[in-house]
Design a protein around this motif. Structure first.
Motif, PDB file in Angstrom:
ATOM      1  N   ALA A 110      41.894  30.740  39.576  1.00 15.01           N
ATOM      2  CA  ALA A 110      42.884  31.078  38.550  1.00 15.01           C
ATOM      3  C   ALA A 110      43.878  32.126  39.030  1.00 15.01           C
ATOM      4  N   ALA A 111      43.637  32.728  40.196  1.00 18.47           N
ATOM      5  CA  ALA A 111      44.503  33.787  40.717  1.00 18.47           C
ATOM      6  C   ALA A 111      45.522  33.223  41.694  1.00 18.47           C
ATOM      7  N   ASP A 112      46.629  33.951  41.840  1.00 24.47           N
ATOM      8  CA  ASP A 112      47.648  33.538  42.810  1.00 24.47           C
ATOM      9  C   ASP A 112      47.314  34.007  44.218  1.00 24.47           C
ATOM     10  N   ALA A 113      46.578  35.115  44.334  1.00 21.75           N
ATOM     11  CA  ALA A 113      46.241  35.656  45.654  1.00 21.75           C
ATOM     12  C   ALA A 113      44.841  36.240  45.618  1.00 21.75           C
ATOM     13  N   ILE A 114      44.177  36.228  46.773  1.00 23.65           N
ATOM     14  CA  ILE A 114      42.872  36.862  46.931  1.00 23.65           C
ATOM     15  C   ILE A 114      42.981  37.861  48.075  1.00 23.65           C
ATOM     16  N   ILE A 115      42.526  39.098  47.828  1.00 25.78           N
ATOM     17  CA  ILE A 115      42.761  40.200  48.763  1.00 25.78           C
ATOM     18  C   ILE A 115      41.447  40.736  49.301  1.00 25.78           C
ATOM     19  N   VAL A 116      41.383  40.903  50.623  1.00 26.08           N
ATOM     20  CA  VAL A 116      40.241  41.563  51.268  1.00 26.08           C
ATOM     21  C   VAL A 116      40.772  42.536  52.315  1.00 26.08           C
ATOM     22  N   GLY A 117      39.881  43.392  52.788  1.00 26.07           N
ATOM     23  CA  GLY A 117      40.215  44.283  53.882  1.00 26.07           C
ATOM     24  C   GLY A 117      39.719  43.726  55.197  1.00 26.07           C
ATOM     25  N   THR A 118      40.169  44.326  56.284  1.00 25.87           N
ATOM     26  CA  THR A 118      39.743  43.828  57.593  1.00 25.87           C
ATOM     27  C   THR A 118      38.256  44.074  57.825  1.00 25.87           C
ATOM     28  N   GLY A 119      37.676  45.067  57.158  1.00 24.31           N
ATOM     29  CA  GLY A 119      36.237  45.289  57.296  1.00 24.31           C
ATOM     30  C   GLY A 119      35.449  44.093  56.816  1.00 24.31           C
ATOM     31  N   THR A 120      35.786  43.601  55.634  1.00 25.04           N
ATOM     32  CA  THR A 120      35.131  42.397  55.104  1.00 25.04           C
ATOM     33  C   THR A 120      35.433  41.189  55.973  1.00 25.04           C
ATOM     34  N   MET A 121      36.654  41.104  56.447  1.00 25.32           N
ATOM     35  CA  MET A 121      37.051  39.969  57.280  1.00 25.32           C
ATOM     36  C   MET A 121      36.195  39.910  58.552  1.00 25.32           C
ATOM     37  N   LEU A 122      35.995  41.049  59.198  1.00 23.13           N
ATOM     38  CA  LEU A 122      35.240  41.076  60.450  1.00 23.13           C
ATOM     39  C   LEU A 122      33.738  40.944  60.212  1.00 23.13           C
ATOM     40  N   ALA A 123      33.249  41.481  59.099  1.00 23.74           N
ATOM     41  CA  ALA A 123      31.812  41.448  58.840  1.00 23.74           C
ATOM     42  C   ALA A 123      31.335  40.094  58.337  1.00 23.74           C
ATOM     43  N   ASP A 124      32.134  39.457  57.456  1.00 29.56           N
ATOM     44  CA  ASP A 124      31.655  38.251  56.769  1.00 29.56           C
ATOM     45  C   ASP A 124      32.379  36.965  57.169  1.00 29.56           C
ATOM     46  N   ASP A 125      33.533  37.072  57.826  1.00 27.13           N
ATOM     47  CA  ASP A 125      34.353  35.904  58.173  1.00 27.13           C
ATOM     48  C   ASP A 125      34.533  34.976  56.974  1.00 27.13           C
ATOM     49  N   PRO A 126      35.057  35.482  55.857  1.00 23.56           N
ATOM     50  CA  PRO A 126      35.202  34.639  54.659  1.00 23.56           C
ATOM     51  C   PRO A 126      36.353  33.654  54.793  1.00 23.56           C
ATOM     52  N   ALA A 127      36.207  32.502  54.156  1.00 24.67           N
ATOM     53  CA  ALA A 127      37.272  31.499  54.152  1.00 24.67           C
ATOM     54  C   ALA A 127      38.345  31.828  53.116  1.00 24.67           C
ATOM     55  N   LEU A 128      37.977  32.608  52.098  1.00 24.72           N
ATOM     56  CA  LEU A 128      38.878  33.005  51.011  1.00 24.72           C
ATOM     57  C   LEU A 128      39.461  31.812  50.265  1.00 24.72           C
ATOM     58  N   THR A 129      38.659  30.762  50.158  1.00 24.81           N
ATOM     59  CA  THR A 129      39.037  29.610  49.352  1.00 24.81           C
ATOM     60  C   THR A 129      38.289  29.658  48.022  1.00 24.81           C
ATOM     61  N   ALA A 130      38.712  28.815  47.091  1.00 22.41           N
ATOM     62  CA  ALA A 130      38.027  28.674  45.806  1.00 22.41           C
ATOM     63  C   ALA A 130      37.394  27.291  45.769  1.00 22.41           C
ATOM     64  N   PRO A 159      45.646  33.817  50.665  1.00 25.38           N
ATOM     65  CA  PRO A 159      44.786  34.852  51.251  1.00 25.38           C
ATOM     66  C   PRO A 159      45.599  36.043  51.758  1.00 25.38           C
ATOM     67  N   VAL A 160      45.124  37.238  51.437  1.00 29.55           N
ATOM     68  CA  VAL A 160      45.781  38.481  51.832  1.00 29.55           C
ATOM     69  C   VAL A 160      44.756  39.368  52.527  1.00 29.55           C
ATOM     70  N   GLU A 220      38.772  41.190  46.392  1.00 23.90           N
ATOM     71  CA  GLU A 220      37.371  40.879  46.640  1.00 23.90           C
ATOM     72  C   GLU A 220      36.882  41.496  47.946  1.00 23.90           C
ATOM     73  N   GLY A 221      37.596  42.491  48.434  1.00 24.33           N
ATOM     74  CA  GLY A 221      37.131  43.200  49.615  1.00 24.33           C
ATOM     75  C   GLY A 221      35.907  44.032  49.284  1.00 24.33           C
ATOM     76  N   GLY A 222      35.376  44.719  50.259  1.00 24.72           N
ATOM     77  CA  GLY A 222      34.176  45.512  50.070  1.00 24.72           C
ATOM     78  C   GLY A 222      34.430  46.805  49.312  1.00 24.72           C
ATOM     79  N   PRO A 223      33.434  47.711  49.317  1.00 22.91           N
ATOM     80  CA  PRO A 223      33.529  48.963  48.567  1.00 22.91           C
ATOM     81  C   PRO A 223      34.746  49.808  48.901  1.00 22.91           C
ATOM     82  N   THR A 224      35.147  49.834  50.166  1.00 22.34           N
ATOM     83  CA  THR A 224      36.286  50.673  50.553  1.00 22.34           C
ATOM     84  C   THR A 224      37.570  50.205  49.888  1.00 22.34           C
ATOM     85  N   LEU A 225      37.836  48.902  49.942  1.00 20.65           N
ATOM     86  CA  LEU A 225      39.074  48.388  49.355  1.00 20.65           C
ATOM     87  C   LEU A 225      39.034  48.451  47.834  1.00 20.65           C
TER      88      LEU A 225
END
Length: 342
Positions: free
Chosen positions: A189-209, A222-223, A269-274
């Motif tokens: 339902a959202a136009d964008a999904i946002i994560v930080g590079t920490g989550t990106m490197l730790a989890d390698d998410p696809a950021l799809t719905a 994806p942002v 949807e990034g981790g605690p820091t973001l």
């Protein structure tokens, strides 16, 4: 003045037409032109930035003076400014439209005022027909116009004792399948999904719905925020949308750019820091906290520093709803100091 049954039916049709248009920097708008006897002469909707607005799209389908004496039924007040296209209020006047029915006032300081211009030219104007339905259709756009940025939802999942991960960093899966399905539905339902590079490197998410194994028709852009490089083979690089990378900690600059790109709603949807950074920056309009009935202990907190040096400075929240999701619970909330922002 009263709104006639044919005009009510035309507004319902205009709302259907509006929904065909893309979400973006411009609102979704539909228009129907009716003859004096109530017959549909033409229909139109806004096809995207830089294209004809709904009223002009409808008028363009009529020959010569066919619109003279007709009624225009529009889901949003005809605009009164020149941007990439001319003012719709003037186009309606020049076409000889005698009556305009619209649902919602245009909230723009520059674009608003079309109704006044129409009345000044002798056109009958009626506002408010099916306003609630029109507002529901473009609610995210209206909110983005009021805020000057996207509406931002900050989401996290936590154990009952407020941890986002176990001591070794593992976090899949704190919550169960019902909660995860709910997250994906809200992503879609959202136009964008946002994560930080920490989550990106730790989890390698696809950021799809995804609905189970199937992707939703609508996918959020994806942002990724942060200075660390996202690997060339990262799953997000296979996303159907191009990834937007921001090598900055200036969240206000990020959301301003997203607004310029037509992003109306963003899902953080990034981790605690973001998550904590968005809350600290006053950029959390809605909070979604998924709480699982497990205890993890340790120091992997769901939130870190949110700018609370002492108990008297605590960030108070208003819980709008508790939603049971299998064995988990979802708290839908907003910050008291963001009161009025939905």
């Amino acid at each position: 003045m009263t709104v006639h049954e044919a005009e009510r039916r035309a507004m319902s049709r205009a709302l259907e037409l509006a929904a065909r248009g893309p979400r973006g920097a411009n609102p979704q708008v539909g228009a129907v032109i009716l003859s004096p006897s109530g017959e549909i002469l033409a229909e139109g909707w806004h096809h995207g930035a830089g294209t004809a607005h709904a009223e002009v799209d409808a008028l363009s389908k009529l020959p010569g003076d066919a619109a003279r004496g007709a009624t225009a039924v529009v889901t949003l007040e005809p605009c009164n400014h020149t941007g990439r296209t001319g003012p719709c209020a003037l186009a309606l006047i020049d076409a000889g439209i005698a009556r305009v029915i619209y649902a919602l006032d245009d909230p723009g300081d520059v674009s608003g005022g079309g109704a006044e211009r129409l009345r000044g030219a002798g056109v009958e104007v009626e506002a408010g027909e099916q306003a609630d339905d029109a507002r529901s259709l473009i609610s995210d756009w209206l909110t983005a116009q009021r805020l000057g940025r996207p509406h931002i939802t900050v989401k996290w999942a936590q154990s009952l004792d407020g941890r986002a991960a176990a001591a070794d960093g593992t976090s899949q899966w704190i919550t169960g399948p019902f909660a995860r399905a709910d997250v994906h539905r809200r992503r879609a339902a959202a136009d964008a999904i946002i994560v930080g590079t920490g989550t990106m490197l730790a989890d390698d998410p696809a950021l799809t719905a995804r609905d189970g194994d199937s992707p939703y028709d609508h996918q959020p852009v994806p942002v990724v925020i942060g200075s660390r490089e996202t690997p060339a083979d990262a799953a997000v690089r296979r996303h159907p949308h191009d990834v937007l990378f921001y090598e900055t900690r200036d969240l206000h600059a990020v959301v301003a750019d997203l607004h310029e790109r037509g992003i109306q709603s963003a899902f953080v949807e990034g981790g605690p820091t973001l998550a904590s950074a968005f809350i600290s920056a006053g950029l959390a309009d809605r909070v979604l906290a998924y709480v699982a009935p497990v205890l993890l202990g340790g120091d992997r907190l769901a939130l870190t520093d949110v700018g609370v040096p002492t108990i008297s400075a605590a960030r108070r929240i208003v819980i709008d709803e508790w939603v049971p999701l299998g064995t988990d619970m979802l708290a839908i909330a907003r910050l008291e100091d963001n009161e009025g922002v939905r």
